[in-house]
Every structure is written in structure tokens, then in C-alpha cells.
Motif scaffolding. Structure first.
Motif, PDB file in Angstrom:
ATOM      1  N   LEU A  63       0.742  -1.147   0.103  1.00  0.00           N
ATOM      2  CA  LEU A  63       0.115   0.079   0.121  1.00  0.00           C
ATOM      3  C   LEU A  63       0.857   1.316   0.072  1.00  0.00           C
ATOM      4  O   LEU A  63       0.492   2.248  -0.733  1.00  0.00           O
ATOM      5  CB  LEU A  63      -0.915   0.022   1.155  1.00  0.00           C
ATOM      6  N   HIS A 113      -6.423  -1.318  -0.881  1.00  0.00           N
ATOM      7  CA  HIS A 113      -6.632   0.071  -0.428  1.00  0.00           C
ATOM      8  C   HIS A 113      -8.100   0.230   0.515  1.00  0.00           C
ATOM      9  O   HIS A 113      -8.303   0.852   1.256  1.00  0.00           O
ATOM     10  CB  HIS A 113      -6.242   0.938  -1.162  1.00  0.00           C
ATOM     11  N   LEU A 117      -6.856  -1.027   4.536  1.00  0.00           N
ATOM     12  CA  LEU A 117      -6.002   0.189   4.935  1.00  0.00           C
ATOM     13  C   LEU A 117      -5.931   0.354   6.379  1.00  0.00           C
ATOM     14  O   LEU A 117      -4.953   0.612   6.928  1.00  0.00           O
ATOM     15  CB  LEU A 117      -6.663   1.410   4.290  1.00  0.00           C
TER      16      LEU A 117
END
Length: 219
Positions: A63, A113, A117
Motif C-alpha cells: 500500500l 486499499h 488500509l
């Protein structure tokens, strides 16, 4: 990193990245074990620790890495087109093309994402957000240069909202998979046709935002 299965031609660390992204996207970060990732790349689970400290490190690498790559590539594309005959519109076209490539080739990272996250350590999450803000600001600046109707200070919120909307549009690709995506088709379209469609839709969204500038309730 695309969604094509890992091959021996890739460095081992990149194979791990690719398979970790695929498995995390398919089953969730918490639903995948280190041993499964190792099996996918042909090494033992403990062997992964020669490359990554653990699952948390893999997720952060994916990420943070894609956020860095998007910003760096965006800056490169903007710099490469500065001063050419197409001007700011050429820069915007280049940014759109770059993000379309990302959206079509890295859909697993979009899914990660959106869903994972929150599993990053706070420091890594802040880093991702900081990189994303930089990427957003790059686009907002270019959009306002390319579309004079959005250049005024009162129209900055419209330009910003338009960029967010275009990101949402382009990043919807994980939801438009067709039965032959492994063969390069998206929702029944060849990849090049899907890329051209997404590019046109993005340009249309920005043009619509420019037309709305100055109208009551636009900003």
C-alpha cells in the motif's frame, strides 16, 4: 504489478508481492496465512521472512509502495509534458492515461486499499494518506491549468470534487470484471477498448465540471 500470475522470471520479492496482493484481495488480509503466500510462490512460509518481516510488512510494502509509485509516476508524466504543444491538456491526458493503466493492471491493490488500509500500522497509514494527498494536489493543479473555467479561486472546490469523482470512476475497475479478464477482457471489452472508454469518461467528467463552473450551487 499486474494481476497476471507470478512467473519465475520475476524476482522472488516481486513474486511474493504479486501473490500476497492477489490473496489479500481475494480473501482479506486476516483470512490469508504466511504459509499460503509461501505456497503460492513455491517456498516455505518461514522462507518468506528472508524477504519480509511478516504479513504486516507485506501489506505496508504493497500500500505504501503503490502510493509512492502513483505520485512518482504522476510527477514524471507531468514533468515530461511540461512545455510541449499540448500544454496543460496534454499533462492531464498523460495523468489520466497513467491512472487508467494502474486501474486496469493493479486492481488487487485498489481492492486492498479499499478494504485493508485499516490494518496498517498508524505510521504507515499516515504515510499512505500523505502520499495520496500529494497525488490529489498534483491532479487538482493540473485540472485547473487545463480547464480555465476551473482556474479561479472560487472554482477550486469544483476542481477538487471532480478529481475525487474521476478517481472513483477509474478505481471502479475491480467491479467491472468480465468472464475473460485473464485473457485481457474487461466487461466484454478488450483491454485497449476499456482503457479508451475510461479515458473518455474521465475527460467527460472534467469537461462537465468545467461547464458547471459559475452556476448556482456549483461550488
Amino acid at each position: 504489478m499486474s494481476n497476471v500470475p507470478a512467473t519465475a522470471a520475476l524476482p522472488r520479492r516481486d513474486q511474493i508481492r504479486k501473490e500476497a496482493a492477489r490473496l489479500f484481495a481475494a480473501r482479506g488480509f486476516l483470512g490469508v496465512g504466511v504459509d499460503e503466500i509461501g505456497k503460492a510462490v513455491g517456498i516455505s512460509g518461514p522462507g518468506l521472512y528472508r524477504h519480509f518481516a511478516g504479513k504486516d510488512a507485506m501489506l505496508a510494502d504493497l500500500l505504501v509502495g503503490i502510493s509512492e509509485r502513483l505520485l512518482e509516476e504522476g510527477r514524471r508524466r507531468a514533468g515530461d509534458r511540461t512545455g510541449d504543444d499540448a500544454g496543460a491538456q496534454g499533462v492531464l491526458d498523460a495523468l489520466i492515461s497513467g491512472h487508467v493503466d494502474f486501474a486496469l493492471d493493479d486492481r488487487d491493490l485498489i481492492t486492498l486499499h479499499d478494504r485493508e488500509l485499516l490494518h496498517l500500522k498508524e505510521e504507515d497509514r499516515r504515510r499512505v494518506r500523505r502520499l495520496q494527498r500529494g497525488y490529489l494536489e498534483l491532479w487538482v493543479e493540473v485540472v485547473r491549468q487545463a480547464l480555465p473555467a476551473l482556474a479561479g479561486p472560487d472554482e477550486e472546490p469544483v476542481a477538487r470534487a471532480a478529481v475525487h469523482a474521476v478517481f472513483g470512476l477509474l478505481n471502479s475497475t475491480p467491479h467491472s470484471l468480465g468472464p475473460n479478464v485473464a485473457q485481457g477482457e474487461w466487461a466484454g471489452l478488450p483491454r485497449d477498448s476499456m482503457a479508451a472508454l475510461l479515458h473518455s469518461l474521465a475527460q467527460g467528467a472534467f469537461a462537465a465540471a468545467a461547464r458547471s463552473a459559475g452556476k448556482p450551487g456549483a461550488a
